[in-house]
Write a protein that holds these residues in place. Structure first.
Motif, short mmCIF file in Angstrom:
data_model
loop_
_atom_site.label_atom_id
_atom_site.label_comp_id
_atom_site.label_asym_id
_atom_site.label_seq_id
_atom_site.Cartn_x
_atom_site.Cartn_y
_atom_site.Cartn_z
N MET A 12 0.74 -1.28 0.05
CA MET A 12 -0.10 0.01 -0.05
C MET A 12 0.94 1.25 0.04
N THR A 13 0.18 2.42 -0.27
CA THR A 13 0.97 3.68 -0.29
C THR A 13 0.51 4.23 1.12
N LYS A 14 1.12 5.46 1.63
CA LYS A 14 0.71 6.25 2.71
C LYS A 14 -0.74 6.65 2.39
N PHE A 15 -1.45 6.69 3.45
CA PHE A 15 -2.77 7.40 2.96
C PHE A 15 -2.58 8.88 3.56
N VAL A 16 -2.84 9.70 2.69
CA VAL A 16 -2.64 11.49 2.77
C VAL A 16 -3.78 12.06 2.43
N ALA A 181 -0.75 5.52 8.32
CA ALA A 181 -1.91 6.20 9.00
C ALA A 181 -1.85 7.82 8.65
N GLN A 182 -2.99 8.46 8.14
CA GLN A 182 -2.88 9.84 7.75
C GLN A 182 -2.50 10.95 8.96
N ILE A 183 -3.09 10.79 9.78
CA ILE A 183 -3.13 11.70 11.05
C ILE A 183 -3.32 10.94 12.53
N PRO A 184 -2.30 10.06 12.83
CA PRO A 184 -2.72 9.27 13.77
C PRO A 184 -2.42 10.35 15.08
N GLU A 185 -3.51 10.00 15.94
CA GLU A 185 -3.30 10.94 17.26
C GLU A 185 -4.24 10.12 18.24
N SER A 211 -9.05 10.69 1.99
CA SER A 211 -7.94 10.46 1.85
C SER A 211 -7.42 10.30 0.38
N ASP A 212 -6.14 10.29 0.29
CA ASP A 212 -5.73 9.75 -1.07
C ASP A 212 -4.95 8.61 -0.74
N GLY A 213 -5.15 7.69 -1.81
CA GLY A 213 -3.90 6.53 -1.31
C GLY A 213 -4.51 5.29 -2.14
N ALA A 214 -3.68 4.17 -2.10
CA ALA A 214 -3.93 3.05 -2.99
C ALA A 214 -3.45 1.75 -2.25
N VAL A 215 -4.11 0.83 -2.50
CA VAL A 215 -3.67 -0.67 -1.60
C VAL A 215 -3.54 -1.83 -2.85
N ALA A 216 -2.90 -2.61 -2.87
CA ALA A 216 -2.97 -3.76 -3.76
C ALA A 216 -2.81 -5.27 -3.17
N GLY A 328 -8.37 0.95 11.25
CA GLY A 328 -9.60 1.31 10.33
C GLY A 328 -9.52 2.60 9.47
N LEU A 329 -10.73 2.76 9.08
CA LEU A 329 -10.92 4.06 8.46
C LEU A 329 -11.01 5.38 9.16
N LEU A 330 -11.44 5.10 10.33
CA LEU A 330 -11.46 6.44 11.36
C LEU A 330 -10.05 6.73 11.65
N GLY A 331 -8.92 5.65 11.74
CA GLY A 331 -7.67 6.07 12.08
C GLY A 331 -6.72 6.05 10.97
N VAL A 332 -6.73 5.03 9.99
CA VAL A 332 -5.73 5.16 9.03
C VAL A 332 -6.13 6.06 7.71
#
Lengths: 386, 168, 160
Positions: A12-16, A181-185, A211-216, A328-332
């Motif tokens: 995967m890429t980073k989620f940003v 993860a995009q903005i882990p907090e 977010s922008d990102g990709a997974v394979a 999950g989506l809430l965090g990553v």
């Protein structure tokens, strides 16, 4: 049930929030990482499956064709599958039937989303999912549909916001250990309850970020899988189902379509007692209450019981039934189709014992990922096992 | 195992755009449509102009649905009996919405709701707005009545009902 | 089965007008950023070369779609190339006649394996033939913004 199919690699890429890469480039970064993870090259891939949510996000019409080369589909059999937010889990199901049919031996499954292209805010792109004559003239926004469902769920069982906010706290904490993860907090329940009210009962921190990102994933038939890796993760069950498009006519407090999809997957996997036979699960959590909603639909607990076992800590990583150990989506983050496939990748890593700091405490032989989407009406379920 | 150093993906901040650190291209799609209303919704909208809410009945499944449709998605038979419903109903669920579609903040909340219409089968709701009420006092199960636009302002649209207000 | 309800008065069959609001902001991407920066700042067209596949992509790509390897090698291709196809365009996107027909072509720049689509200018229709040599006419450096329109058009090469 056809030939045995395994997942053998994931990347995967980073989620940003905003990626500089184009959608094609994101797709390639994830696809390449997945191939590298199992030491395979593109010429060993027989067919490619791509998943991506509405074209309006990327602002590219016929996004499937546009993304084809980044997904590794040059000169190969290629198909885009699409069931809205459910796409991320539907794609490996699509990959599964390519391989189970015996027609192909290997399949590259890629999911990409570049939501940041949509201006001024990706939220606007969702406007068009409402019926253009009977709903859009009321100038709705997507939050309405979630807020209405969440309120119905809460009032049916008498839960308060605190019961729901525990999910957001848990998932955002889990994401601290996810490198993509995009903005882990770290948040407290108070933080969630004090965040900006968007559409009551939905508040800012009840919602996953865009977010922008990709997974394979790389999927293969048994004879290839055993050559490629010593730890194939088998596809044991798949299921999907849709409810009516008249969403205002539905029972909003219980996702019956998820139950139908889950029953289909459990039957194929030979699972009769999901609450005990599923050892780790990644239900779809674009909003915190959705995780609870889906746990019930997946029959991982009784109806109206999900907030209770969450409060008891059973769904933590060290609990009896870890839920969304990835964050999950809430965090990553939530690059729609990619987010769903991230969940399947997480189960792959968890079952192989490769989740690093995110590794759940209990032993796990069977895991499940689920996604949900279209007009709140589709459930897609995959059961993986070792 | 997923390692931070191996992960690709280049995040940009809004400053990167403001300071023109990256090149961009803008495009606005010219996506204008004239959708046919269709048979069932066409009639539904025409009746709204007359100040009436219509549903349609499936005799096989013994249910009356709204919005109307020409076939029953349960048994796949044609729906054939048009019925007038009341312009009163019950709040199935609601929200207090403080943001517009583009995420701009609203001072006073909109109150979208799913309203089950009297005369239709149980659970048959439509999405609409509630007003003339203190937002804090809206509850699930509250009884509401449609507030119509004056007849000469109606156009045959869902907005011919301005909003729904509580029945006191 | 016959239709159960027919509209007998055509005036009743009203369309419902609406739009899909879509405004997009695209980044150029990792390879695209390099391409458009070089075009804007240096007035040069670059491509990316895959040694393994012996293939040069113009505009450049971050990866080779054939072998899937990352492409780091940037090559400068010339502003001159061969016209591989062309068309005369008489109507705009809505089907209305253009005041002046446009000529659009596919150009294989020298050193590139791929074709680039662009306008052709400073030429009449009768002057053109497939296989002829064309060159890029760039906007003056100050007017360039980092867009494909920094190339004004291609024209036939002047005989020296």
């Amino acid at each position: 049930m056809g030939r045995r199919v395994a997942v053998v690699g994931a990347g995967m890429t980073k989620f940003v929030r905003r990626a500089q890469e184009t959608g094609k480039e994101l797709a390639w970064e994830a696809a390449k990482a997945a191939l590298d993870s199992c030491g395979m090259t593109l010429d060993q891939i027989d067919c490619v499956v791509l998943g991506t949510a509405p074209d309006t996000f990327d602002g590219v019409h016929m996004k499937g064709e546009y993304l084809a080369d980044g997904a590794g589909a040059w000169g190969k059999p290629y198909m885009r599958s699409y069931v809205g937010g459910g796409t991320g889990v539907f794609c490996p199901i699509h990959g599964w039937y390519h391989l189970a049919s015996g027609h192909f031996d290997t399949c590259l499954v890629v999911c990409e989303e570049k939501m940041s292209s949509y201006q001024p805010h990706p939220q606007g792109a969702f406007l068009t999912i409402f019926d253009h004559t009977t709903e859009r003239p009321l100038k709705p926004n997507l939050l309405w549909i979630f807020a209405l469902e969440m309120n119905r769920y809460m009032t049916t069982y008498g839960f308060n916001k605190e019961d729901i906010a525990r999910v957001a706290v848990k998932n955002k904490k889990n994401a601290l250990d996810h490198p993509a993860a995009q903005i882990p907090e770290q948040y407290t329940i108070e933080d969630i309850l004090n965040s900006e009210v968007l559409a009551w009962p939905v508040q800012r921190l009840d919602v996953s970020p865009v977010s922008d990102g990709a997974v394979a994933l790389v999927m293969a038939n048994e004879h290839v899988a055993r050559r490629v890796t010593s730890k194939p993760v088998w596809v044991e069950g798949v299921g999907w189902a849709l409810d009516t498009a008249y969403w205002t006519n539905r029972d909003l407090c219980y996702p019956r379509y998820v139950e139908v999809a889950a029953r289909m997957a459990y039957r194929m996997a030979g699972i009769t007692d999901p609450a005990h036979e599923i050892h780790v699960a990644e239900p779809y959590d674009p909003f915190d209450y959705k995780e609870l909603h889906h746990m019930e639909g997946l029959m991982l607990c009784e109806r109206g019981e999900a907030p209770i076992i969450t409060a008891e800590g059973k769904t933590q990583r060290d609990g009896e039934l870890p839920i969304c150990p990835s964050g999950g989506l809430l965090g990553v983050g939530n690059p729609i189709a990619a987010a769903g496939l991230m969940k399947v990748a997480e189960i792959f890593w968890q079952l192989r014992g490769e989740a690093g700091k995110r590794q759940i405490a209990r032993k796990a032989k069977h895991g499940l990922a689920q996604a949900w989407g279209d007009l709140m009406q589709v459930g897609t379920v995959i059961v993986l096992g070792i | 195992m997923l390692k931070s150093k191996d992960l690709m993906g280049t995040g940009l901040s809004s400053q990167d755009f403001k300071q023109k650190k990256v090149l961009v291209e803008r495009w606005t799609a010219n996506a204008k449509y004239g959708w046919d209303q269709g048979i069932a919704i066409g009639r539904y909208l025409r009746e709204l102009k007359n100040g009436k809410i219509t549903g349609i009945k499936c005799h096989k499944c013994n249910r009356t649905v709204v919005p109307p449709r020409i076939f029953c998605e349960w048994c796949f038979k044609p729906m054939d009996e048009w019925v007038y419903l009341k312009d009163t109903g019950t709040v199935n669920t609601f929200s207090l919405c403080y943001v517009a579609w583009n995420m701009e903040r609203l001072k006073d909340p909109l109150i979208p709701a799913v309203i089950e219409i009297d005369g239709a089968s149980s659970g048959m709701g439509i999405m609409h707005l509630i007003s003339e009420v203190d937002p804090k006092k809206v509850t699930r199960g509250m009884r509401v009545k449609a507030v119509w636009k004056p007849e000469n302002e109606r156009t045959g649209a869902i907005t011919d009902i301005k909003y729904w207000k509580p029945i006191r | 089965m016959a239709f159960k309800t027919r509209i007998t008065k055509p005036a009743e069959a009203k369309p419902w007008y609406g739009d899909l609001p879509v405004e997009s902001l695209y980044t150029m991407g990792i390879a695209g950023e390099k391409f458009f920066r070089t075009l804007k700042d240096k007035g040069k067209i670059i491509g990316s070369r895959c040694d393994k596949c012996d293939y040069v992509y113009v505009p450049p790509k971050m990866y080779c779609e054939r072998c899937f390897e990352k492409l780091d090698k940037t090559v400068i291709v010339g502003l001159v190339g061969t016209l591989n196809s062309f068309t005369y365009v008489y109507i705009d996107v809505d089907g209305n006649p253009l005041p002046k027909p446009e000529i659009v072509g596919l150009i294989n720049l020298d050193g590139a394996s791929t074709n680039l689509m662009h306008r052709l200018g400073e030429c009449k229709m009768d002057d053109l033939c497939i296989g002829m040599r064309v060159e890029a006419v760039l906007k003056p450096a100050k007017q360039r913004t980092g867009s494909i329109n920094d190339i004004k058009y291609f024209r036939t090469t002047k005989k020296k």
